[in-house]
Design an enzyme around this catalytic site. Sequence first.
Site, PDB file in Angstrom:
ATOM      1  N   LEU A 177      -2.920   1.512  -3.676  1.00 16.41           N
ATOM      2  CA  LEU A 177      -2.605   0.282  -4.408  1.00 16.41           C
ATOM      3  C   LEU A 177      -1.583   0.549  -5.513  1.00 16.41           C
ATOM      4  O   LEU A 177      -1.625   1.580  -6.171  1.00 16.41           O
ATOM      5  CB  LEU A 177      -3.854  -0.272  -5.092  1.00 16.41           C
ATOM      6  CG  LEU A 177      -4.923  -0.928  -4.240  1.00 16.41           C
ATOM      7  CD1 LEU A 177      -5.973  -1.554  -5.151  1.00 16.41           C
ATOM      8  CD2 LEU A 177      -4.355  -1.971  -3.314  1.00 16.41           C
ATOM      9  N   LYS A 190      -2.430   8.234 -13.872  1.00 14.35           N
ATOM     10  CA  LYS A 190      -2.458   9.244 -12.804  1.00 14.35           C
ATOM     11  C   LYS A 190      -3.366  10.416 -13.184  1.00 14.35           C
ATOM     12  O   LYS A 190      -4.030  10.981 -12.327  1.00 14.35           O
ATOM     13  CB  LYS A 190      -1.039   9.725 -12.479  1.00 14.35           C
ATOM     14  CG  LYS A 190      -0.164   8.656 -11.808  1.00 14.35           C
ATOM     15  CD  LYS A 190      -0.778   8.109 -10.518  1.00 14.35           C
ATOM     16  CE  LYS A 190       0.126   7.116  -9.808  1.00 14.35           C
ATOM     17  NZ  LYS A 190      -0.550   6.376  -8.732  1.00 14.35           N
ATOM     18  N   ALA A 230      -2.147  -1.656   2.282  1.00 14.40           N
ATOM     19  CA  ALA A 230      -1.631  -1.235   3.596  1.00 14.40           C
ATOM     20  C   ALA A 230      -0.343  -1.911   4.043  1.00 14.40           C
ATOM     21  O   ALA A 230       0.128  -1.653   5.147  1.00 14.40           O
ATOM     22  CB  ALA A 230      -2.711  -1.509   4.652  1.00 14.40           C
ATOM     23  N   THR A 289       2.915  -2.336   2.474  1.00 13.59           N
ATOM     24  CA  THR A 289       4.281  -1.881   2.138  1.00 13.59           C
ATOM     25  C   THR A 289       4.220  -0.410   1.715  1.00 13.59           C
ATOM     26  O   THR A 289       3.132   0.157   1.560  1.00 13.59           O
ATOM     27  CB  THR A 289       4.885  -2.700   0.966  1.00 13.59           C
ATOM     28  OG1 THR A 289       3.986  -2.637  -0.142  1.00 13.59           O
ATOM     29  CG2 THR A 289       5.128  -4.147   1.332  1.00 13.59           C
ATOM     30  N   GLY A 290       5.362   0.196   1.525  1.00 12.99           N
ATOM     31  CA  GLY A 290       5.477   1.522   0.930  1.00 12.99           C
ATOM     32  C   GLY A 290       4.616   2.580   1.595  1.00 12.99           C
ATOM     33  O   GLY A 290       4.547   2.674   2.823  1.00 12.99           O
ATOM     34  N   TYR A 333       7.354   8.580 -17.477  1.00 14.97           N
ATOM     35  CA  TYR A 333       6.395   8.516 -16.378  1.00 14.97           C
ATOM     36  C   TYR A 333       5.155   9.366 -16.659  1.00 14.97           C
ATOM     37  O   TYR A 333       4.131   8.866 -17.097  1.00 14.97           O
ATOM     38  CB  TYR A 333       7.050   8.872 -15.026  1.00 14.97           C
ATOM     39  CG  TYR A 333       6.102   8.492 -13.906  1.00 14.97           C
ATOM     40  CD1 TYR A 333       6.155   7.232 -13.327  1.00 14.97           C
ATOM     41  CD2 TYR A 333       5.093   9.355 -13.517  1.00 14.97           C
ATOM     42  CE1 TYR A 333       5.234   6.853 -12.369  1.00 14.97           C
ATOM     43  CE2 TYR A 333       4.165   8.985 -12.566  1.00 14.97           C
ATOM     44  CZ  TYR A 333       4.243   7.740 -11.980  1.00 14.97           C
ATOM     45  OH  TYR A 333       3.319   7.361 -11.044  1.00 14.97           O
TER      46      TYR A 333
END
Length: 400
Positions: free
Chosen positions: A139, A244, A49, A51-52, A235
């Site tokens: 995260l 992912k 929670a 950053t970003g 990626y």
Amino acid sequence: MIIQPKIRGFICTTAHPVGCAAHVAEQIEYIRSQDPITGGPQKVLVIGASTGYGLASRITAAFGCGAATMGVFFEKPSEEPRTATPGWYNSAAFTSQAKRVGLYSRSFNGDAFSDQMRQDVCQAIKEDWGDLDCVIYSLASPRRVDPKTGTIYKSVIKPRGSSYKNKTIDFENTQVAPILLEAASDQDIAETVKVMGGEDWQLWIEALSAENLLAPKAVTVAYSYIGPEVTRPVYRNGTLGAAKDHLEATAQRLDQIMRKRQGRALVSVNKALVTQSSSAIPFIPLYFVILMKVMKQKGLNEYCIHQMYRLFAERLYNGRPLSKIPVDDRGRVRIDDWEMRSDVQEEVRHLWEQVDSGNLPKIADIQGYNDDFLKLFGFGFNGVDYEADVPIEVPIAGLF
Ligand code: NAD
């Protein structure tokens, strides 16, 4: 202390508490300037929670929906002469702003991958809320200690199958340089999936479910990325892409659990953005600087907070039944729609082919990238006196 940026590679080792507070205030201000979100969640847990995307989610939930929030993060407090990490100062600023307007917030600084953290958070939810209606999982970490075995897993960024050569940006001298990434081993892939896949998200949802803390119609969302052809070998078809894939498959499994309570588990595919984690990924920063230029020219540029407002207001809530959340053919919410627009991608592809050290400043938004990068650490905000002597020890209200 008078704090100036100290850059080492792709991180800045100092953070400015007043500048980080200005960054948080800017995001809160943006949310306040938008239409309020109706039917939004009221008790929200954000894992990651500080950053970003996670910080922007927490701000959107609190200041856009009026939600009470609990935030989990892993940040370092200051220790003379070292400043705290930006996420520490961001969280201090968030909680103080929330308190000022009477919004509940409680924060947990420690390892979100640990069973102890899950127990502490579950206990707090039991004591303070009874249950919750939204869990955001945001995260990004280079390592994870398996809570059952104690084994340490490390995530790496490598292509799968064969090595891959392309160009990247060297920010030290603002040059375009060739880069060769060796192919990942099976071990690399397995470890990256352990760290950045869906296993830990599932452990959180199972723990909350076992304690009966998920309210009817509760929603959980984790964040993913797809990206264009040019970053695909590294990626989406690389080790992080494998993680992912696992995260997205986990969403399908968790959706079964959540639907039993009329809720949902979803993955949202977000836009590529400069954050502390993403700036460490090879190729991605060169893609960013070109993408940023194109999106700014088209009036489409967005930051984490704009993305999260669109996610909450135009996808998840605002009176929309959970069964009507718009998703793609793989069940994913898409807020990378502007990044992936064919006119945007066509232009990026065209510029990518041409870019070299000579034309880089013209083709790409280097200044914009540098400004955005420094802002992550609280530098470059108008109205902040960077010559002033400021205290580096800043408490986080409601820190567990
Ligand atoms: P970030 O680095 O800005 O934030 C990471 C958060 O995780 C921080 O709050 C940090 O404190 C927390 N964290 C890390 N390790 C922790 C641990 N062990 N225990 C507790 N907290 C821990 O990252 P971000 O770029 O906002 O990424 C968040 C998610 O969004 C990731 O899943 C990422 O893949 C995804 N995403 C990012 C982008 C992008 O371009 N930045 C695009 C699409 C999706």
